[in-house]
Design an enzyme around this catalytic site. Structure first.
Site: not given
Ligand code: RB5
Length: 142
Positions: A11, A67, A69, A100, A135
């Protein structure tokens, strides 16, 4: 060059996935969207697994995972032996991950990256080839 691009997100990566999808459509790439399909919370390992399986079944395909991050979904994908997922936050990282590391999956953080930079990273990843040579041995050792 990859012949198919699989997309998959949780999400928190959903909105960036949709923007990357528009870019792929505008530029005539062959892609398949594996979900998720809304902002409703889901678990990123499930979507990493889905995409990893597709990559195994389709020769010369690649994937882009999203996701919040990019960390969790890349960790989950890298549990699969055939996956080399690269979490990239710069064009340089995208370039090196292909040249690489022969990365076969790109991971992006939807809550980290500006859209413009994310699209530049995607473009670089898709258009850059593995340099092989010295590589190859290193990649084989992974
Ligand atoms: C979701 O809230 C978040 O934790 C997920 O998308 C991600 O960033 C996890 O690594």
């Amino acid at each position: 060059m990859f012949n198919k691009i699989f997309l998959s997100s949780d999400h928190a990566g959903f909105e960036l996935k949709e923007k990357v999808k528009s870019f792929l459509i505008d530029n005539n790439f062959v892609y398949e969207d594996l979900g998720c399909s809304s902002l409703e919370p889901v678990d990123y390992p499930d979507f990493a697994k889905l995409l990893s399986k597709k990559i195994k079944d389709k020769n010369n395909s690649t994937g882009i995972l999203f996701c919040g991050t990019g960390i969790g979904i890349s960790m989950a994908a890298n549990r699969f032996q055939h996956i080399r997922a690269a979490l990239c936050t710069s064009v340089e990282m995208a370039s090196k991950s292909r040249k690489h590391n022969d990365a076969n999956v790109l991971a992006l953080g939807g809550r980290i990256l500006e859209d413009k930079l994310a699209l530049e990273i995607v473009k670089e990843f898709l258009q850059t080839d593995f340099e092989a040579g010295r590589h190859s041995l290193r990649v084989d050792k992974i």
